[in-house]
Structures are given as structure tokens and as C-alpha cells.
Design an enzyme around this catalytic site. Sequence first.
Site, PDB file in Angstrom:
ATOM      1  N   LYS A  61       0.760  -4.552  11.335  1.00 28.36           N
ATOM      2  CA  LYS A  61       0.187  -3.485  10.512  1.00 28.36           C
ATOM      3  C   LYS A  61      -0.370  -2.415  11.451  1.00 28.36           C
ATOM      4  CE  LYS A  61      -3.260  -2.800   6.808  1.00 28.36           C
ATOM      5  NZ  LYS A  61      -4.263  -3.465   5.953  1.00 28.36           N
TER       6      LYS A  61
ATOM      7  N   SER B  87      -3.598  -2.712   1.000  1.00 29.26           N
ATOM      8  CA  SER B  87      -3.146  -1.680   1.903  1.00 29.26           C
ATOM      9  C   SER B  87      -2.032  -2.130   2.858  1.00 29.26           C
ATOM     10  CB  SER B  87      -4.328  -1.182   2.747  1.00 29.26           C
ATOM     11  OG  SER B  87      -4.846  -2.228   3.539  1.00 29.26           O
TER      12      SER B  87
ATOM     13  N   SER C  17      -6.108  -6.774   0.689  1.00 26.28           N
ATOM     14  CA  SER C  17      -4.961  -6.056   1.262  1.00 26.28           C
ATOM     15  C   SER C  17      -3.841  -6.922   1.799  1.00 26.28           C
ATOM     16  CB  SER C  17      -5.428  -5.149   2.387  1.00 26.28           C
ATOM     17  OG  SER C  17      -5.880  -3.955   1.828  1.00 26.28           O
TER      18      SER C  17
HETATM   19  N1  GLN Z   1      -7.622  -2.286  -2.134  1.00 26.58           N
HETATM   20  C1  GLN Z   1      -8.843  -2.548  -1.446  1.00 26.58           C
HETATM   21  C2  GLN Z   1      -9.448  -1.258  -0.948  1.00 26.58           C
HETATM   22  O1  GLN Z   1      -8.877  -0.259  -1.154  1.00 26.58           O
HETATM   23  C3  GLN Z   1      -8.621  -3.518  -0.339  1.00 26.58           C
HETATM   24  C4  GLN Z   1      -8.313  -2.894   0.963  1.00 26.58           C
HETATM   25  C5  GLN Z   1      -8.206  -3.891   2.070  1.00 26.58           C
HETATM   26  O2  GLN Z   1      -8.286  -5.094   1.866  1.00 26.58           O
HETATM   27  N2  GLN Z   1      -8.070  -3.360   3.259  1.00 26.58           N
HETATM   28  O3  GLN Z   1     -10.486  -1.237  -0.373  1.00 26.58           O
END
Ligand code: GLN
Length: 473
Positions: free
Chosen positions: A75, A150, A174
Site C-alpha cells: 500500500k 482505504s 481499511s
Molecule cells: N474508512 C475509514 C476512514 O476513512 C477507515 C480508514 C482506515 O482504516 N485507514 O477513516
Amino acid sequence: MNIPESLADIQELIIKKEISLVQICQEYITRIKSSKNNAFIEIFEKEALSKAEEVQKKIANNEFGLLAGIFVGLKDNICYKDHYLSASSKMLKGFRSLFSATAVDKIINEDAIIIGRLNCDEFAMGSSNENSIYGAVKNPIDERKVPGGSSGGSAAAVAEGLCNIALGSDTGGSIRQPASFCGVIGMKPTYGRISRNGLIAYGSSFDQIGVFSKTIQDANLLIHVMSGSDEFDSTVSSREPSNKKIELSKKKFNIGIPDEYLKFKGLDLEIKNKLLSVIDDLKFKGHKVEILKFPFLKYLVPTYYVLTTAEASSNLARYDGAHYGYRTNKAVDINSTYENSRSEGFGIEVKRRIMLGNFVLSSGYYDAYFTKAQKVRRLIKTKTEEMLKNNDVLILPTAPSTAFSIGEIKDPIKMYLQDIFTVHANITGVPAISLPIGTHSNKLPFGIQLMAKRFQENTLFEVSNLLMEAHSK
Ligand code: GLN
């Protein structure tokens, strides 16, 4: 060319000389180049091929690491020395890592090969991978749909077979939500299991590196290799989970399900029914399933967003146009350098969160929001520990729905509610996994989630193994 899904099968073929690591590497590179899903933003072609040759020789000499045969996509928020790293943001365009994340060093030491860099939401903020300077990632099962976020690029890459393992980060879901949307395994370990050194910080008391894979054994192995204390991250435990093969357990487990999760109005009916049928099957096989009360469901998302935006506003303060990263052309004095660099370098969602974070930390609002959210976090933790006291795992949905369409969700609050079932594990620091055991009538996959006690990854994998055996085929 067919590449087996599990590392054990790949190693067997290599040892029997039926396939070489270089051939596998070439095959992945060809697949990445012809893929249309926008998951990979860079391929480390030459070095992956030369590393494949090197590891192949080690295999021939019978002296190879635990991860020989693994090709990993990273990532774009995990440092890899001398390679570009941007968090999918204009802010870090052109930045090269000066060191590798501890987790990356550890997997390389075990002969994993890093094959490229994966698209994600900017600074890991998002649930759809639409907040990226590289553009949206397409879900490999249906290209009109998002892959989740994400770590959308990571999930899509493993789902499409562009690499056998991808690393992601999970601050609020994410890893697990994109795993659910793309039909792969997504595992977030206990907070403190894997060093965060070299992971671009978002919400430091929530962030964890984790793994996407197609098999439980491989997820277990990767977590084992990446775990352990690190002088660069004082929050990491020195305990290491075992790397013993996860056998098909004969144990009878105690499994809890919070009633509020099942009754959540926004939960897709087919996902709910699948969960109920998995529960029935567990009972039928002699496991004990207990319905629990968890009165805090509606506080999870607000608590998460108050605390993570507060932490993010502090973590992202370092991107100021002066030290590194993007610098505006309109830099006249210190203030205009900071202001214009940050205004031009960050995307809209990141700015929204920085402002929200500054707001909840500002004097006059600090106690009403930040202190309050910390208290609620404590209540949620205590209640969760209580639920896990008599239960080995909790079983939950991963996400309320299957993958939604690209461009479909425009309202940020609606997007934040996507995280309702995943933030629970981050608020409490417990390990959690999404297992690809559901297929909807709309043909899209969805995951079922398990959470275990802190540092009980082994139990989580044991129960996961049972569920995958029974429901994934
Ligand atoms: N969707 C969540 C956010 O926007 C999780 C993001 C993540 O785990 N990095 O914060």
C-alpha cells in the site's frame, strides 16, 4: 500460467522444479501490466525479477526464508527504502523513502519479494479508494463498483491475482472492508502486534499494518513474520504469535454475536441471512453461540471520527511545504508557504478531517468532544472485554452492504457510516479478520467478520479456518 493460491503449494511446485520463481514473477508482471483495475501505481519490475532469481538460487540450495515464493504489493503508505511513497497524495509527490518500514524489512528478510506499490485513499482516509490522486480503483469483480477503502488497491490486486499478498493498513476498517468488497481475506492484527515504524501515520492509537491473502495459512504466516518488538515503536509487544500451521480444530468454541449488530437497520438482508445461517451451522456443529447486548453501536462511528481526526490533525501538521513534500509556488513568507502548500497539496477529504480534528481539539470544545470521546472509548473497550471474557470470538458482518458504485456515495457522513462494523476493533485494539464467505444475489462478494481478544490471533485464525472450510467453497 496458473499460479497456486497458497504459498505452500507454490513452494512445492518450485521444489519439484515444475515452475520457477522467475516465471511466477514474470507472470505477475504481465498480469499487472494488462490489468485495468488501477490497483498498481508502480511496478518494481527489474528488481523483482532479479530478486526472484536470487531467491530461486536459495531454494535450489535449500536455504530459503519462510516467505520464499511470496510476491507482495505494498500500500502506498508503507515505506520501502529508496522507493517512491506518496500516500496517494499530491502532498508527497516525488518523495522517496529513506528507510523501510520494520514490517517490510522483516518480510524481505524472509525472502518475500516486493513487486510494486498500490493505490489507496489519500493518507488512508476513505472507504472507497476514490480519494486518490491516481484516480479510483475498480473492483475486479465488477468494474463499475468501488473496491472499498482505504486499501482498495491492495484488495483489488490480490482479488485479481496480480500478486499473492498485499500489505495494507487498517485504522478503522481499511483492510477488512475492501477485503469484503473484493472477496479476499483481510486481517488486522492486535494494536501493538506489528511495528508502525515506516507506516505513514493517520490515527496513531488506531493504525495497524495488516495483510490481504487468499488463504488463512498465508495470512497467519505473514502476521507471524511481521510481529515482534521494535526499538522504533514503543507500542509494540515483544510477544510473537506462533507460525504453526493452523490445523482444522476439533475444539468447540464459544462465539458471541451482539444483537444490535444483527438488528442494525442499514444491514443488507442477504448479508444478515448469511450471518444467521453461519451461526446456525456453528451451533449445529456443537459450538456455543451466545447473543450479547452491546448498547454502544451508535457511538462507534462518532467516537472513531472524533478521535482519529484529532490524531490526524496532529500527525498531518508535519506537511507544511518546508520540510519535505509538496511546496507551493506562492511562497512569500512562512505563513503563505504553510497555507498555500497545505491548501494545494491536500485533497478535500484530508482537509475536512484536519479541520474537524482541529475543531475537536480547540479550547472550548476539547472537553465536549475529545475528552468525551476518550471516555466513550473506555466504555466501549470495557464492554467489549466483557463480551470477549466468556467468548473466544465475536462474529459480525464486515460491512453493511456489498460494494457500491463508483461515484454513488457523495455525502461524507454516509461514507463514514460504511465503517460502522469495522471501527469497533480499532477503537478497542483487538484483532479482527474479514472472511470471504458470502456471495450476494447481485453477484458481488461480501465478508463475515471475526474479532478476538487482544493478542489472540491464533484463536482468530483457528475459527477462521473452520469457517473457510465450511463456507468458502
Ligand atoms: N474508512 C475509514 C476512514 O476513512 C477507515 C480508514 C482506515 O482504516 N485507514 O477513516
